[in-house]
Design an enzyme around this catalytic site. Structure first.
Site, PDB file in Angstrom:
ATOM      1  N   SER A  19       0.871  -1.187  -0.008  1.00 35.59           N
ATOM      2  CA  SER A  19       0.013   0.084   0.000  1.00 35.59           C
ATOM      3  C   SER A  19       0.818   1.478  -0.063  1.00 35.59           C
ATOM      4  O   SER A  19       0.215   2.361  -0.307  1.00 35.59           O
ATOM      5  CB  SER A  19      -0.766  -0.139   0.968  1.00 35.59           C
ATOM      6  OG  SER A  19      -0.294  -0.210   2.457  1.00 35.59           O
ATOM      7  N   GLY A  21       5.194   3.125  -0.189  1.00 36.63           N
ATOM      8  CA  GLY A  21       6.757   2.759   0.151  1.00 36.63           C
ATOM      9  C   GLY A  21       7.282   1.863  -0.928  1.00 36.63           C
ATOM     10  O   GLY A  21       7.144   1.396  -2.290  1.00 36.63           O
ATOM     11  N   ASP A  65      -5.013  -6.908   7.541  1.00 37.84           N
ATOM     12  CA  ASP A  65      -4.121  -6.682   8.480  1.00 37.84           C
ATOM     13  C   ASP A  65      -3.385  -7.977   8.962  1.00 37.84           C
ATOM     14  O   ASP A  65      -4.203  -8.875   9.595  1.00 37.84           O
ATOM     15  CB  ASP A  65      -4.792  -6.024   9.614  1.00 37.84           C
ATOM     16  CG  ASP A  65      -3.804  -5.708  10.710  1.00 37.84           C
ATOM     17  OD1 ASP A  65      -2.609  -6.473  10.747  1.00 37.84           O
ATOM     18  OD2 ASP A  65      -3.985  -4.932  11.713  1.00 37.84           O
ATOM     19  N   ALA A  89       5.866  -6.196   4.037  1.00 38.63           N
ATOM     20  CA  ALA A  89       5.010  -5.668   5.373  1.00 38.63           C
ATOM     21  C   ALA A  89       6.001  -5.448   6.507  1.00 38.63           C
ATOM     22  O   ALA A  89       6.897  -6.461   6.768  1.00 38.63           O
ATOM     23  CB  ALA A  89       3.982  -6.429   5.431  1.00 38.63           C
ATOM     24  N   GLY A  90       6.301  -4.555   7.106  1.00 36.63           N
ATOM     25  CA  GLY A  90       6.856  -4.192   8.711  1.00 36.63           C
ATOM     26  C   GLY A  90       6.877  -3.074   9.008  1.00 36.63           C
ATOM     27  O   GLY A  90       6.042  -2.080   8.663  1.00 36.63           O
ATOM     28  N   TYR A 153      13.747  -3.783  16.550  1.00 33.21           N
ATOM     29  CA  TYR A 153      13.478  -3.865  15.239  1.00 33.21           C
ATOM     30  C   TYR A 153      14.915  -4.499  14.435  1.00 33.21           C
ATOM     31  O   TYR A 153      14.755  -5.468  13.579  1.00 33.21           O
ATOM     32  CB  TYR A 153      13.624  -2.427  14.778  1.00 33.21           C
ATOM     33  CG  TYR A 153      13.564  -2.282  13.097  1.00 33.21           C
ATOM     34  CD1 TYR A 153      12.324  -2.633  12.407  1.00 33.21           C
ATOM     35  CD2 TYR A 153      14.515  -1.592  12.566  1.00 33.21           C
ATOM     36  CE1 TYR A 153      12.461  -2.331  11.004  1.00 33.21           C
ATOM     37  CE2 TYR A 153      14.659  -1.512  11.047  1.00 33.21           C
ATOM     38  CZ  TYR A 153      13.622  -1.964  10.481  1.00 33.21           C
ATOM     39  OH  TYR A 153      13.399  -1.689   9.083  1.00 33.21           O
ATOM     40  N   ARG A 187      13.850   6.936   0.514  1.00 30.27           N
ATOM     41  CA  ARG A 187      12.935   7.854   0.493  1.00 30.27           C
ATOM     42  C   ARG A 187      11.475   7.259   0.543  1.00 30.27           C
ATOM     43  O   ARG A 187      10.997   7.227  -0.256  1.00 30.27           O
ATOM     44  CB  ARG A 187      12.860   8.924  -0.272  1.00 30.27           C
ATOM     45  CG  ARG A 187      12.528  10.255  -0.154  1.00 30.27           C
ATOM     46  CD  ARG A 187      12.729  11.281  -1.434  1.00 30.27           C
ATOM     47  NE  ARG A 187      13.865  11.093  -2.026  1.00 30.27           N
ATOM     48  CZ  ARG A 187      14.990  12.028  -1.269  1.00 30.27           C
ATOM     49  NH1 ARG A 187      14.774  12.687  -0.670  1.00 30.27           N
ATOM     50  NH2 ARG A 187      16.119  12.007  -2.289  1.00 30.27           N
ATOM     51  N   THR A 188      10.762   7.125   1.929  1.00 31.63           N
ATOM     52  CA  THR A 188       9.539   6.408   2.000  1.00 31.63           C
ATOM     53  C   THR A 188       8.811   7.016   3.193  1.00 31.63           C
ATOM     54  O   THR A 188       9.647   7.970   4.067  1.00 31.63           O
ATOM     55  CB  THR A 188       9.728   5.101   2.178  1.00 31.63           C
ATOM     56  OG1 THR A 188      10.337   4.668   3.553  1.00 31.63           O
ATOM     57  CG2 THR A 188      10.504   4.169   1.179  1.00 31.63           C
TER      58      THR A 188
END
Length: 250
Positions: A19, A21, A65, A89-90, A153, A187-188
């Protein structure tokens, strides 16, 4: 037309975190290379925007989700037979080690480790991954350099490499491959959010020889790992970071 080892024509690829980045750009680039793409993400509106940017036919959007009960099963059921998976996804949250909580561990490890492993496990159990399929986990250079306040992380992304190397051995008999693609600072929206929580992004960019990356730089690396161009590449860590980590390790 001459043979193109980077072509994804005739292949069906699942991209999570599509969705926004890096995940969004990977989906777009896969479609540009001829793939039919199954995209999933938590925000239906943004996911639909990604879908609208995919060229070609046969694309599918599955809002989900992946931390919710039953979400992985829904995505697997909607994906059909797959020739590749990119788990982009993260979540990234900066928390000093002394402030780590059970809730923080559950959230970050849940989405960054539990979800990708359970997703691949389900795809294998349902025989959704076809002979020769390529599995790509999106990691992060944080697992290599361990920036301040990113213990959980960094640990979550490091876990993906260990998992991928074991997975690659187990699926090699089916000519499947598993690799980790670790981007540097790109760049996200995620990078913007980290900057607002205290990450010294400008200082890191000052020591990155090639400067700030763009999502397409990572997407092109993902296309390589999904395509026949990398058919002899598995159990590897592919770092795309503009030279940042090499500089930091000297």
């Amino acid at each position: 037309m001459s043979f193109n080892p980077f072509s994804l024509a005739g292949r069906r690829i699942l991209v999570t975190g599509a969705s926004s980045g890096i995940g969004r750009q990977i989906a777009i680039s896969c479609a540009d290379m001829g793939a039919a793409v199954v995209i999933t993400g938590r925000d239906p509106t943004r996911l639909d925007d990604t879908l609208g940017q995919l060229v070609g036919d046969g694309h599918t959007a599955v809002p989900a989700d992946l931390l919710e009960t039953g979400a992985i099963d829904r995505v697997v059921a909607a994906s059909g037979a797959l020739n590749g998976v990119v788990h982009a996804a993260g979540i990234a949250k900066m928390v000093p080690f002394r402030m780590i909580s059970q809730a923080h561990l559950d959230t970050v490890l849940g989405l960054n480790v539990h979800v990708p492993l359970l997703l691949i496990k389900s795809l294998l159990a349902k025989r959704s991954l076809q002979q020769g399929a390529s599995i790509v986990f999106v990691g992060a250079v944080a697992s290599e350099v361990g920036p301040v306040a990113t213990a959980v992380y960094s640990a979550s992304k490091a876990a993906l490499l260990g998992a991928a190397r074991t997975l690659a051995l187990e699926v090699a008999k089916h000519k499947m491959r598993a690799n980790v693609l670790s981007p540097g600072y790109v760049r996200t929206p995620l990078l913007d959010a980290l900057g607002k929580t205290g990450a010294k992004i400008d200082a890191l960019l000052d020591i990155t020889p090639l400067g700030m990356g763009e999502p397409v730089d990572v997407a092109h690396a993902a296309v390589f790992l999904l395509s026949d161009a990398s058919r002899w590449v598995t159990r590897s860590l592919f770092i795309a970071d503009g030279g940042l980590t090499t500089r930091m390790s000297v």
